[in-house]
Design an enzyme around this catalytic site. Sequence first.
Site, PDB file in Angstrom:
ATOM      1  CB  ILE A 695      -0.846   0.145   1.198  1.00 62.89           C
ATOM      2  CG1 ILE A 695      -0.260  -0.026   2.759  1.00 62.89           C
ATOM      3  CG2 ILE A 695      -1.857  -1.209   1.246  1.00 62.89           C
ATOM      4  CD1 ILE A 695      -1.126   0.036   3.807  1.00 62.89           C
ATOM      5  N   GLY A 696       1.972   1.172  -0.181  1.00 65.67           N
ATOM      6  CA  GLY A 696       3.035   2.163  -0.007  1.00 65.67           C
ATOM      7  C   GLY A 696       4.353   1.816  -0.254  1.00 65.67           C
ATOM      8  CB  ALA A 699      13.432   7.240   1.206  1.00 70.09           C
ATOM      9  N   GLY A 701      11.458   1.942   2.893  1.00 66.08           N
ATOM     10  CA  GLY A 701      10.856   0.788   2.693  1.00 66.08           C
ATOM     11  C   GLY A 701       9.460   0.634   2.159  1.00 66.08           C
ATOM     12  CB  VAL A 703       3.855   0.330   4.173  1.00 64.10           C
ATOM     13  CG1 VAL A 703       2.812   0.217   5.012  1.00 64.10           C
ATOM     14  CG2 VAL A 703       4.810   1.425   4.415  1.00 64.10           C
ATOM     15  CG  ASP A 821      10.594  13.264   7.006  1.00 62.62           C
ATOM     16  OD1 ASP A 821      10.426  14.349   6.079  1.00 62.62           O
ATOM     17  OD2 ASP A 821      10.683  12.166   6.251  1.00 62.62           O
TER      18      ASP A 821
END
Length: 988
Positions: A695-696, A699, A701, A703, A821
């Site tokens: 699902i994602g 930078a 890894g 998900v 971040d």
Amino acid sequence: MLRLLGYLATTTLLFLHLCPIAVTLNQEGLYLLQAKRGLDDPDNAFADWNPRDTAPCNWTGVHCSVSGEVTAVDLTNFNLTGPFPSALCRLPNLSFLSLSSNYINSSLPSSSLLPCPSLTHLDLSQNNLVGPLPSSLLSLPLLRHLDLSSNNFSGPIPPSFAFFPYLQVLSLTNNFLDGTIPSFLGNLSSLRQLNLSYNPFAAGSIPLSFSNLTNLDTLWLANCSIIGEIPPALGRLYKLTNLDLSTNFLTGGIPETLSSLYSVVQIELYNNHLSGRFPSGLSNLSALRRIDASVNNLSGPIPDDIFSIPNLENLHLYQNKLTGSVPSNAAMARNIFDLRLFANHLSGTLSADLGSHSALMYLDLSNNQFSGEVPGGMCDGGVLRQLLLINNKFSGSLPIGLGQCPSLYRVRLSSNQFSGVVPAGIWGLPHVWILELSNNSFTGRISRDIGRAGNLSKLLIDMNQFSGEIPAEIGSLNKLFEFSASDNRLTGPLPKSFGRLTELGQLDLHNNLLTGELLTGIQSWKKLTLINLANNNLTGGIPRELGSLSVLNYLDLSSNDLTGEIPLQFQNLKLNRFNLSYNQLSGPIPPIFDNEAYKTSFLGNPGLCWNLAGLCPSSTNSNRNGIKILWLLLAVFLFAALVLISGIAWYFSKYRLIKRAKKARESSKWTLTSFYKLGFSEFEILKSLDEDYVIGSGASGKVYKVVLGNGEVVAVKKLWRASKKRYGNHCQDGDDAFETEVATLGKIRHKNVVKLLCCCALKDCKLLVYEYMQNGSLGDLLHSCKASALEWPTRYKIALNAAEGLRYLHHDCLPPIVHRDVKSNNILLDAEFAAKVADFGVAKMVDEIELGKRSMSVIAGSCGYIAPEYAYTLRVNEKSDTYSFGVVILELVTGKLPVDPEFGEKDLVKWVCSTIQNKGEEHVIDSKLDLCHKEDITKVLHIGLLCTSPLPINRPTMRKVVKMLVDASKPESSSKNRKLSRYYHGHV
């Protein structure tokens, strides 16, 4: 000797000339200079505090008596920073002291307010004061006015506060006071104003002793965790003008004794659990102007006499369970201008005279069961701005008078039973920004008068019986963002003037009878995200220009008569919904659409083909050749598959025992560290990491969404294996991110920080298991076609939730944590759009970076979010997070990315500042937002600008940001002055 004496005399005169302070300035001036020395004055507000003056009476903020003694010091809104200047309390005649709206940031020890023997007025509101409330305040014998609101005071209210002999005003709102509301405050018989609102008190009832405060004119207890019933004895407060018990947990009925509050001007009871009927008998309250009992469980009818209150202006009873009709005498309430009764069970018809005898400005009766016609005199007062009648059973034609009401700016009449032709004047209302007529039975044409609606942003007329052509005049609506006219009987071609609609974001005309070709020359549609022209009679080819619309993600041209090929430029689009089915298209389908997501996008186009190995047909012979080649390829494939299957079967028969043993050894090497009680094992996680459920990816890894056997859904981040990224001389790999995130999130417990359930580690693989957030990241949602689901109340909620998460990291963690971040993609949303801060791969403890004194070795963060000083000094502290959060606020307000080609060389912050300077604030607000919230949106906009101040010292702490956001939601029309203007003005 004489020469020596002459030299000494000359030196003495020169010294006296250069240092007159020692001779001329009086003692009170020296005390003031001492106070000044302890404060940081970035705006140079003390410029005229001249030590060469004989007295300070002409200094800014200083006031003296006729005889020359300093009696008042008013340093309100001077942008001062530092501890409380205790030297001021050495002024013997000081009676008035205000340091309101500054950044005074110390605790307030008992000694700092002494002696101040003459002080009657003390205002320290809107600062950063911390610690307990000083019990020494009782030692100020003449004190009459005490305002400590909007600080960070904590702990209970001291018992000494029960003994002020002359106190008239006590305001402690917006702090962190706990304990229950003390009953001893009922001993302050001289009290006229008591404001305890917006404190996290422990649950408790309203003290009965408050009914003894018979001199009270203001009682504000909003958001104080109050439970139980409203004491009927409050009806004895005959001088009360303002009663606010809103946003608590009050139960039971509204006592009829409120009808004894003969002086009351405003009663606010909204957002509680009150039940029963709204009391009658208020008609004798001649001063009463505003009643708000919305968002409760009130039932029964609206009492007839409520509209007989002679000066009633606002009546808010929305979101209750009220039944019956609106009393007929509502039309005779001559002063009412704001009537909001939406979301009840009201029915019946409206009086034909409603609005004829009053200057009605806001009327919202949505989500009820009203029927009959809309009264024709709604706008007879000439100031009607909002008419909202959504989801009722109103019928008949719209009154012609509405088309003669230029003050209207919101007209929402969807989901009723209206019919007939819409009066031409309604189409051309000059200030209306939303005209919503959807889901009715209107007939006739869209009037050419539409060209006069210069402020129109949303035109929603779908699901009616409108016919005729779309007038070319619609192309002059340079603010139009959404045009939805689906499910009508519109005919003719698309007007070429559509190409001038540079703000257009959504165009939905499906299920009509439109003809002609699709428009060309539409490069100006840079903001278009949705086009739905399905189920029409459109012909011709698909214009290549559609492929240049960079933010387009919904394109449906199905069920038309389109011909020609699919433009190759479509490969530039990122489409979530794409449908060209049931047309007459031919030629190759662009390779980018050769995947499962688009398998139904091209049905019913027999001339289309997948361009696999150059097999697209060009003639009958080529069709036959292609078929032969396909059969040949199929045979080769089947043979290869047979060989492969045989080999696999042999391999597993020989080595399955070895592999099984090896797998068992590998599984046993996984180490699981859990932070909560788990209902699953690491092995269940490992076997569920399927690439179909990614699902994602970022930078650090991938998900995965993992559905466990017990039905629980979790998100699993698999950090990149041994992937090192070099920044200068520094290498940072997956191990760093893993250790940082585990060390950070493993100890955090906050509702607005994403929950790390556990982590799994193997030598070359790291897994982090989180709670699953159903609505994904704010960035993905905000910058997609689903952004329309994010209305302003939802966006505000997200901003407040995220701010509370960062406040926890900065102020409640020991040591504090700097995220480094903060961005919209690292703010995740659950099913209810509650926001949580996530992704702590580069977070740092403040003691690791020594509060910004040591530079970081690399820049962490994302483009567009990085604070200016971080980019060139590599110094990081909490104010760097504040800047990044400010960018997120600007994203929520504008709907724009932090970096976009539209800005040229600017980023979002600079674009917002320059646009406001050149065009005004309204031009930066997302056109998808309802401008009825403009005032609140503007407040939050200024908070974002304050957070993104170029100088870190000018940025507020996240604790202050949370307080400002809370205050931004409070209506300024209330008599409660939050004194927050300095946060919202003058930043740009």
